[in-house]
Scaffold this active site. Structure first.
Site: not given
Lengths: 251, 251
Positions: A51-52, A113, A154-155, A157-158
């Site tokens: 994904d990056g 994102n 992504g982030y 969710l973290s």
């Protein structure tokens, strides 16, 4: 469809060359798009990597994208590197649906994102005010993230945020390490403009890249979008289950 | 606007009578709507009580509603009981915006806040499958809640869900006490139909009321809606800050 671009993660150069050879054999023109977007227009760009890599490609190209990931599916890739034959079949049959993903517009910049406002490690906590159509919220926190549905796995969710299906027309806003109990996310329609004010300048990070320090930003949905081609039998929930183990049957 | 209904929490009967007297004095016809919706059509129903009372009224009436809550604002009420003079002024000036809230349609029933599927206290955990347009998720859990934006500040929030602004066109799905780590919420566009299958019959609860046991339900956004009249200066975030202490500046 005549000219196909290939954007690859440097470690996947050999596979990129194999893809190129096969595509030339099938009668397509092929160009590598890693360095710059050349003057040659391509009809479709294949992205080899996670994904990056896909995110990098998404910022560079305007044409539709198809992602290929090693091992298991990525959130943005619809094929694994081993699926190339299946892709060729889908390409010939035009067996695709278009998955549109919109960018955030943050002042004059774009983010697929998320936008992250975050303090420096030794900086004091931030006073953050978020203004929207029907009111405002205040957070005393290390930072704040505003994510698109694409970024929600992504982030965001973290940081405790929920998963937004790709066809949800909303942003999700989550404070980073907030004081007291204000740690829930807020879902806001993407038709709204959001203004964020900080009491002190802090870091603006878009899709993982630094954009200096700001004390105020305006955010809205951009008209800029990418189109991801997915095979008609693509199932979004599969990548969530495979990558996160979320919503999956454990045997 | 000529005829005004009043729906009140039984403990607020005295205040309801005061409201009625004042409205009659202002030249309106007034009817109480607690028992049944009579044969008299009303143009507007005032709801005296908290969100529970408002929810009951919402299921009963079709005309616009205005909520009055004792003490502090409710999520569904725009005035406090002490604000009656301000309301009368807004009524004469037609100083309102219409806040539309849609119901969930669950088979042939309706729910304004949420649908809850939940096991009995001594029943085994449920295998729950959730099907939507682009895939499905599986949960091994005590239950599952599907909430509207209106319900997102209610039981859904207690179960860890995010706050959806009222104008978000989505549902939020959250498992109740899921096995492993699948405790995040999923946001899904309200244009989708959701099918939920259970491996064993379990309790269907809509807006807190029991509807027997089911092993399968279909859910979609209903055309049925309520209209809440809000003063033009109404600020949604204020009730979140007042009631939850979320997004509020602590001094």
């Amino acid at each position: 469809m005549k000219t196909i671009g290939i954007f690859y993660k440097p470690t996947l150069k050999d596979i990129a060359e194999k893809f190129k050879k096969d595509l030339l054999f099938e009668g397509f023109d092929v160009v590598y798009c890693n360095e710059k977007l050349l003057n040659i227009e391509v009809d479709l760009t294949l992205v080899l990597g996670g994904d990056g890599t896909f995110l990098k490609a998404a910022h560079k190209v305007k044409n539709p994208l198809v992602g290929f990931k090693g091992g298991r599916l990525g959130f943005l890739s619809s094929y694994t590197l081993e699926d190339f034959e299946k892709f060729l079949f889908d390409l010939k049959e035009n067996n695709f649906v278009k998955d549109r993903r919109f960018f955030l517009k943050v002042e004059k910049f774009y983010s697929l994102n998320e936008l992250l406002l975050i303090k420096d490690p030794t900086q004091k906590m931030l006073d953050i005010q978020v203004f929207f159509q029907d009111g405002s919220f205040y957070f005393h926190a290390d930072g704040l993230i505003v994510s698109t549905p694409t970024g929600s796995t992504g982030y965001s969710l973290s940081l405790g945020g929920p998963i937004l299906l790709p066809n949800v027309s909303s942003f999700v806003i989550t404070p980073v390490a907030p004081q007291f109990l204000a740690s829930r996310s807020i879902i806001i329609p993407d038709s709204e403009e959001v203004l964020i004010k900080l009491n002190q300048k802090s870091n603006l990070v878009l899709d993982g890249m630094g954009f200096g320090k700001v004390s105020e930003v305006k955010i809205k949905k951009s008209k800029k979008k990418i189109i991801i081609l997915r095979p008609k039998d693509y199932d979004f929930s599969k990548s969530i289950k495979e990558k996160l183990g979320y919503g999956k049957k454990f045997l």
